[in-house]
Design a protein around this motif. Sequence first.
Motif, PDB file in Angstrom:
ATOM      1  N   GLY A 205       0.841  -1.203   0.000  1.00  0.00           N
ATOM      2  CA  GLY A 205       0.000   0.000   0.000  1.00  0.00           C
ATOM      3  C   GLY A 205       0.866   1.238   0.000  1.00  0.00           C
ATOM      4  O   GLY A 205       0.567   2.238  -0.623  1.00  0.00           O
ATOM      5  N   PHE A 206       2.018   1.155   0.712  1.00  0.00           N
ATOM      6  CA  PHE A 206       2.920   2.300   0.807  1.00  0.00           C
ATOM      7  C   PHE A 206       3.902   2.293  -0.362  1.00  0.00           C
ATOM      8  O   PHE A 206       4.017   1.316  -1.090  1.00  0.00           O
ATOM      9  N   GLY A 207       4.662   3.406  -0.496  1.00  0.00           N
ATOM     10  CA  GLY A 207       5.692   3.460  -1.532  1.00  0.00           C
ATOM     11  C   GLY A 207       6.797   2.445  -1.236  1.00  0.00           C
ATOM     12  O   GLY A 207       6.925   1.955  -0.097  1.00  0.00           O
ATOM     13  N   ALA A 208       7.628   2.146  -2.220  1.00  0.00           N
ATOM     14  CA  ALA A 208       8.667   1.120  -2.080  1.00  0.00           C
ATOM     15  C   ALA A 208       9.731   1.517  -1.044  1.00  0.00           C
ATOM     16  O   ALA A 208      10.403   0.659  -0.477  1.00  0.00           O
ATOM     17  N   TYR A 209       9.872   2.799  -0.771  1.00  0.00           N
ATOM     18  CA  TYR A 209      10.853   3.315   0.205  1.00  0.00           C
ATOM     19  C   TYR A 209      10.410   3.076   1.636  1.00  0.00           C
ATOM     20  O   TYR A 209      11.195   3.192   2.564  1.00  0.00           O
ATOM     21  N   TRP A 210       9.138   2.770   1.827  1.00  0.00           N
ATOM     22  CA  TRP A 210       8.503   2.794   3.156  1.00  0.00           C
ATOM     23  C   TRP A 210       9.186   1.836   4.147  1.00  0.00           C
ATOM     24  O   TRP A 210       9.329   0.654   3.866  1.00  0.00           O
ATOM     25  N   HIS A 211       9.627   2.370   5.257  1.00  0.00           N
ATOM     26  CA  HIS A 211      10.299   1.618   6.325  1.00  0.00           C
ATOM     27  C   HIS A 211      11.527   0.875   5.798  1.00  0.00           C
ATOM     28  O   HIS A 211      11.797  -0.249   6.219  1.00  0.00           O
ATOM     29  N   THR A 212      12.232   1.536   4.867  1.00  0.00           N
ATOM     30  CA  THR A 212      13.516   1.024   4.374  1.00  0.00           C
ATOM     31  C   THR A 212      14.558   2.136   4.525  1.00  0.00           C
ATOM     32  O   THR A 212      14.205   3.299   4.748  1.00  0.00           O
ATOM     33  N   LEU A 213      15.827   1.769   4.338  1.00  0.00           N
ATOM     34  CA  LEU A 213      16.898   2.775   4.413  1.00  0.00           C
ATOM     35  C   LEU A 213      16.847   3.727   3.217  1.00  0.00           C
ATOM     36  O   LEU A 213      17.554   4.719   3.186  1.00  0.00           O
TER      37      LEU A 213
END
Length: 329
Positions: A295-303
């Motif tokens: 649901g979120f963008g691919a960056y979500w909760h990543t470095l």
Amino acid sequence: MNPIKLAILVLLGVLVSCGNKSEKSDKTTESNTAQEIVCPMFVGDSAYLFVEQQVAFGPRVPGSDAHKQCRDFLRERFLAYGAEVVVQEGSETLYDGTKLPLYNIIASYNTEATKRIVVCSHWDSRPFADHDPNVEHRNQPILGANDGASGVGVLLELARLFQQESPSVGIDLICFDLEDWGAPEHAESVKEDTWCLGSQYWARHPHQTNYRANFGILLDMVGAPDAVFYREQISDYFAPGVVDKIVQTAEKMGYGSRFLNEIGGAVTDDHLYVNRIARIPMADIIQFSPRSETGFGAYWHTLNDNMNNISPNTLEMVGNVLVHIIYNE
Ligand code: AHN
Ligand code: ZN
């Protein structure tokens, strides 16, 4: 404001026409000519700089030095832009039983006005990149350029404008702490209500007794270049009128392809608790697509949630929608 000063400001591009108040103007006034409302201009590059300044502290994980430094930076900035600032100190218990202090930062304009709007965002960043594709990154804290700093960047730019041209309504800009320490993917027991601890605290202990606002807008992940915003379901349940106001304003401004009048997913976010506990109708502007995997963008909760992920244009679009809503109330 006198006409000469107004003309100079318009020439400088500091103020822009932003709507038409005629249908709302006092019926007892003689003239029925359309009264032009002038709004100050929301500058995307300025909001971008505010995002960059927060990210420069490093991950703003509660308890860290970067978190304290950013708290002090935000308080100073809002004070410099003429707000009355309260740093509310509280404490909440994390999913694993750890008790942590929290700091909600509240910057208010026109404190005497009874008609009030809350615009808010979270300012902390997540202590673990539990959605990073690289397993070895999953215990590391994230920069949260979009997830955290983008919304606060918009709030700071609004504060800068409020100092230039005071809105007629009261405004409370709230930076909630401890939004993003929710139970990680790898936690054994995922408990309810482990996210959004700062807003839960504020909703139970408002910074003023008997605090009321007419409505609120939450900003979460409002900076990605390709961001598209749907009608978030919790917002639509508690505050359909606020969602309509956002979608209709965006549509009028030519942003209809980025603010869809379509139902998206339901996201547990700060607005849930403001709606449910404080009973202030609040809508969430959040990048959450019913079409992507999480649901979120691919960056979500990543470095990868860093400055590469932030576009001044998106910040400006969201800021413009808010400016039009605020100065037309
Ligand atoms: C859940 O994933 C349940 N809520 C996400 C709320 C959030 C996290 N917003 C930003 N980071
Ligand atoms: Zn997050």
